[in-house]
Design an enzyme around this catalytic site. Structure first.
Site, PDB file in Angstrom:
ATOM      1  N   ASP A   7       0.863  -1.194   0.000  1.00  0.00           N
ATOM      2  CA  ASP A   7       0.000   0.000   0.000  1.00  0.00           C
ATOM      3  C   ASP A   7       0.893   1.236   0.000  1.00  0.00           C
ATOM      4  OD1 ASP A   7      -2.417   1.539   0.158  1.00  0.00           O
ATOM      5  OD2 ASP A   7      -2.028   1.872   2.269  1.00  0.00           O
ATOM      6  N   SER A   8       0.303   2.358  -0.369  1.00  0.00           N
ATOM      7  CA  SER A   8       1.064   3.617  -0.316  1.00  0.00           C
ATOM      8  C   SER A   8       1.476   3.934   1.125  1.00  0.00           C
ATOM      9  CB  SER A   8       0.194   4.756  -0.843  1.00  0.00           C
ATOM     10  OG  SER A   8      -0.962   4.869  -0.028  1.00  0.00           O
ATOM     11  N   GLY A  40      -3.286   9.221  -3.694  1.00  0.00           N
ATOM     12  CA  GLY A  40      -4.595   9.621  -4.238  1.00  0.00           C
ATOM     13  C   GLY A  40      -4.632  10.975  -4.888  1.00  0.00           C
ATOM     14  N   CYS A  70      -4.168  -1.461  -2.245  1.00  0.00           N
ATOM     15  CA  CYS A  70      -4.295  -0.021  -2.452  1.00  0.00           C
ATOM     16  C   CYS A  70      -5.200   0.161  -3.664  1.00  0.00           C
ATOM     17  CB  CYS A  70      -2.904   0.566  -2.718  1.00  0.00           C
ATOM     18  SG  CYS A  70      -2.927   2.305  -3.140  1.00  0.00           S
ATOM     19  N   THR A  72      -5.985   2.912  -5.096  1.00  0.00           N
ATOM     20  CA  THR A  72      -5.467   3.928  -6.012  1.00  0.00           C
ATOM     21  C   THR A  72      -4.499   3.267  -6.994  1.00  0.00           C
ATOM     22  OG1 THR A  72      -5.712   5.507  -4.221  1.00  0.00           O
ATOM     23  CG2 THR A  72      -4.391   6.202  -6.102  1.00  0.00           C
ATOM     24  N   GLU A 162      -2.974   9.016   7.937  1.00  0.00           N
ATOM     25  CA  GLU A 162      -1.516   8.773   7.990  1.00  0.00           C
ATOM     26  C   GLU A 162      -0.876   9.581   9.122  1.00  0.00           C
ATOM     27  OE1 GLU A 162       0.963   6.978   5.877  1.00  0.00           O
ATOM     28  OE2 GLU A 162      -0.805   5.790   5.416  1.00  0.00           O
ATOM     29  N   THR A 195      -8.219   1.459   1.146  1.00  0.00           N
ATOM     30  CA  THR A 195      -7.929   0.551   2.262  1.00  0.00           C
ATOM     31  C   THR A 195      -7.632   1.291   3.564  1.00  0.00           C
ATOM     32  OG1 THR A 195      -5.649   0.386   1.450  1.00  0.00           O
ATOM     33  CG2 THR A 195      -7.174  -1.370   0.828  1.00  0.00           C
ATOM     34  N   HIS A 196      -7.479   2.605   3.504  1.00  0.00           N
ATOM     35  CA  HIS A 196      -7.363   3.368   4.757  1.00  0.00           C
ATOM     36  C   HIS A 196      -8.726   3.517   5.450  1.00  0.00           C
ATOM     37  CE1 HIS A 196      -3.469   4.626   3.147  1.00  0.00           C
ATOM     38  NE2 HIS A 196      -3.189   5.226   4.291  1.00  0.00           N
TER      39      HIS A 196
HETATM   40  N1  DGL Z   1      -4.972   3.040   0.789  1.00  0.00           N
HETATM   41  C1  DGL Z   1      -4.897   3.538  -0.525  1.00  0.00           C
HETATM   42  C2  DGL Z   1      -6.101   3.214  -1.355  1.00  0.00           C
HETATM   43  O1  DGL Z   1      -6.691   2.169  -1.097  1.00  0.00           O
HETATM   44  C3  DGL Z   1      -4.080   4.719  -0.775  1.00  0.00           C
HETATM   45  C4  DGL Z   1      -4.550   6.021  -0.621  1.00  0.00           C
HETATM   46  C5  DGL Z   1      -3.541   7.095  -0.922  1.00  0.00           C
HETATM   47  O2  DGL Z   1      -2.336   6.885  -0.817  1.00  0.00           O
HETATM   48  O3  DGL Z   1      -4.013   8.183  -1.273  1.00  0.00           O
HETATM   49  O4  DGL Z   1      -6.479   3.907  -2.256  1.00  0.00           O
END
Ligand code: DGL
Length: 270
Positions: A7-8, A40, A70, A72, A162, A195-196
């Protein structure tokens, strides 16, 4: 026999938690690209390059199969990666499809033509990049007919999570739900397409009301991964040890991760 989870930042830990509970004997290597989060607000080329670099790092750690936990990256980069970049002996899977299969009441991997389904008004909450990719609507259209999707780009929410600023995160969830309800007053289902966001699931449910079914990905991805590994046992890589890697500051990331998952998580530099 390790599987990579990317993930990011910290959001993919919601998926990691579910897959580790579902598959307790499989070692997972988690990589958070915290240095470059959030994705994102980046353009698709940028998300593509960062996602390829992270995927290569997980291949180097002995993971032939990498889950992009993720949305995105799954929305903005996965199709392009699958078309011309991933070598034959490796696999990269996204998190969209299991969610859409659940929403459209399909068995994992059922690719039959689109059909009518029970839900007709669906709210999608996701990052600006995921919303503008329209990948969710595209995947849904392959499987279902006549579903009306209203998407709400939740600017600022990933940064707040974050940073561990949960007061700001709650205020943002409530204002994004209000904005969505002005466009679609009575959704039947809501998709947490980042996923956040499961870290804020109770607030989403509270703001949406008890009649809205809220779908989040963690358990759905875990079930579909278990099914995939049963069908493709050869995709377990050579890595043997679970690890948490980050491109950010390991101490800071470990502290935030520990706060989110309520168990000690120790990240090391990627
Ligand atoms: N958790 C990520 C997603 O599912 C990343 C969001 C991000 O880095 O902006 O999109």
């Amino acid at each position: 026999m390790a599987v990579g989870v990317f993930d990011s930042g910290l959001g993919g830990l919601t998926v990691l938690d579910a897959v580790s509970k579902r598959l307790p004997d499989v070692p997972f290597v988690y990589l958070g690209d915290n240095k470059h989060a959030p994705y994102g607000v980046r353009d698709a080329n940028d998300v593509y390059s960062l996602t390829c670099a992270a995927t290569e790092r997980l291949w180097d750690a002995g993971c032939d199969l990498v889950i992009l936990a993720c949305n995105t990256a799954s929305a903005a980069a996965l199709r392009r990666m699958q078309e011309n970049w991933i070598p034959r002996e490796k696999r990269v899977l996204g998190v969209f499809v299991p969610l859409i299969e659940a929403l459209t009441e399909r068995q994992w991997g059922d690719n039959s033509p689109p059909r009518e389904v029970a839900v007709q008004h669906v709210a999608l909450f996701a990052t600006p990049a995921t919303v503008s990719s329209r990948a969710f609507q595209r995947e849904l259209a392959f499987r279902a007919i006549g579903v009306d999707v209203e998407a709400q780009a939740c600017g600022g929410l990933v940064d707040a999570i974050e940073e561990g600023d949960m007061i700001l995160a709650e205020a943002l969830v409530r204002s994004h739900v209000d904005a969505l309800k002005r466009k679609m007053p009575t959704p039947q289902a809501a998709i947490l397409g980042c996923t956040h966001y499961p870290l804020m699931q109770d607030i989403f449910q509270d703001a949406l009301g008890p009649d809205v079914a809220v779908y989040s990905q963690a358990n759905l991805v875990a079930e579909s991964l278990a099914d995939y590994l049963k069908r493709h046992p050869n995709m377990m890589g050579s890595g043997e040890q679970s690890m948490f890697l980050t491109t950010g500051d390991p101490k800071r990331v470990s502290d935030h991760a520990t706060q989110f998952l309520r168990r000690r998580i120790q990240f090391e530099a990627a």
